[in-house]
Scaffold this active site. Sequence first.
Site, PDB file in Angstrom:
ATOM      1  N   CYS A  54     -18.366  17.557  34.326  1.00  0.00           N
ATOM      2  CA  CYS A  54     -18.016  19.027  34.298  1.00  0.00           C
ATOM      3  C   CYS A  54     -19.180  19.796  33.357  1.00  0.00           C
ATOM      4  O   CYS A  54     -19.636  20.959  33.558  1.00  0.00           O
ATOM      5  CB  CYS A  54     -16.776  19.548  34.039  1.00  0.00           C
ATOM      6  SG  CYS A  54     -16.115  18.917  32.449  1.00  0.00           S
ATOM      7  N   HIS A  95     -30.923   9.070  23.850  1.00  0.00           N
ATOM      8  CA  HIS A  95     -29.779  10.104  24.545  1.00  0.00           C
ATOM      9  C   HIS A  95     -28.815   9.285  25.294  1.00  0.00           C
ATOM     10  O   HIS A  95     -27.727  10.061  25.111  1.00  0.00           O
ATOM     11  CB  HIS A  95     -30.780  11.180  25.538  1.00  0.00           C
ATOM     12  CG  HIS A  95     -29.935  11.897  26.361  1.00  0.00           C
ATOM     13  ND1 HIS A  95     -29.583  13.340  25.599  1.00  0.00           N
ATOM     14  CD2 HIS A  95     -29.339  11.994  27.495  1.00  0.00           C
ATOM     15  CE1 HIS A  95     -29.112  13.867  26.638  1.00  0.00           C
ATOM     16  NE2 HIS A  95     -28.725  13.202  27.638  1.00  0.00           N
TER      17      HIS A  95
END
Length: 409
Positions: A54, A95
């Site tokens: 989301c 990351h």
Amino acid sequence: MNNETRLNVAVVGVNHKTAPVSVRERVSVRPEEQQALTSHLLKHAEEVMLLSTCNRTEVYFAGVMGDPLSAFEGAWGQPLRPYLYVHQGEAALEHLYRVSSGLDSLVLGETQIQGQVKRAWQDAHAQGSTGPLLNRAVQGALRTGKRVRSETGIADKAVSVSYAAVELARAILGDLSGKTALVVGAGETAELTLTHLRAAGVQNVTVVNRTMERAQQLAARFGGHACAYEALLEILPQADVVIASSAAPHYVLRPENVQRALAGREHPMFLIDISVPRIIDPACGAVEGAYLYNLDDLTRIVENNLAERAALVPRAEALVQDGVREYREWARMYASRELLKGVQDHYQALAREELARLGALGLDEAQRAALEAALARLSQRAAAPVLRAVKEGSLEAAFLEGDAQRVRR
């Protein structure tokens, strides 16, 4: 391998920090779209993994061919450059490891992302879109995520009002298994709190609301039962946990009500008033055996816990760097193995070709064996300078950076 060597991996994506929800929903990945998106992206890299939640949509590449930003925009067929971030080489690995550890999440240290990364990798692996570089990277990221949470405790303290309420209830009442929850009203926060309480072991749920239909809906969701608003004081003595989330022009629970409910029982009552304005008289907190908390109390707990999590970030970042270093060491060894095998296979193939060409001379077994041994020695001598370059790291660097011409030379 020198520190400037760049791994041929990359990540491109959008997240809650770079794009509003109106953009994030445009690039969210539905299950039926995943295969087509992956097929397009594989035109631009040897390995691909899609991660869609989301709060983020990201594409991880290995063996990149061309511009990863253009590959991302092309897959979704729309201009997205202002919202995209790209990390390449070691920065892409960092990351991924930070994402899996919850360090890049909207809620610092949250645990859900770990499972989302794992499912994304499992889906990509099942489609055959990942290979040794991404497989190893994701496995390392998942291991690092577990280390971060277990060794720092960054996910231990509640950082939502609803979960903070559960922590307080457990601290006051102990084991919540078999306890009874009474919900006054049916607001969203009350529903979330009830979700966490049920997960913590609360079994009996009663919902009281002015609108009976809404009370029945919420009660049915948690396997409880609904009661008329007028029955509140009658059923109050049965409650171990009271969640107040309703609008009322006056207090619906006063000290005398709570005192009567606690009369004759030995265990305490935990009351959470998350209504604005409050509907439980603050004086109820002074009743012996009653523990009353309001929204401000819970918010302070959350703020303190968030500050504690933030203080753990440097240790978590150090663990991320440990994980990235482990990957680089593995990548160095992997590159060496692949290059050594390639060099050896190449010269052995040349020797076999020459042996086949000379076979027409009609050599006997002894002559053929001598010639075969001589060609093997020559191939080893010819390969020696290349093998030295591999061991010294110069060709290994070319392999990791995807520079095929340097490797072939």
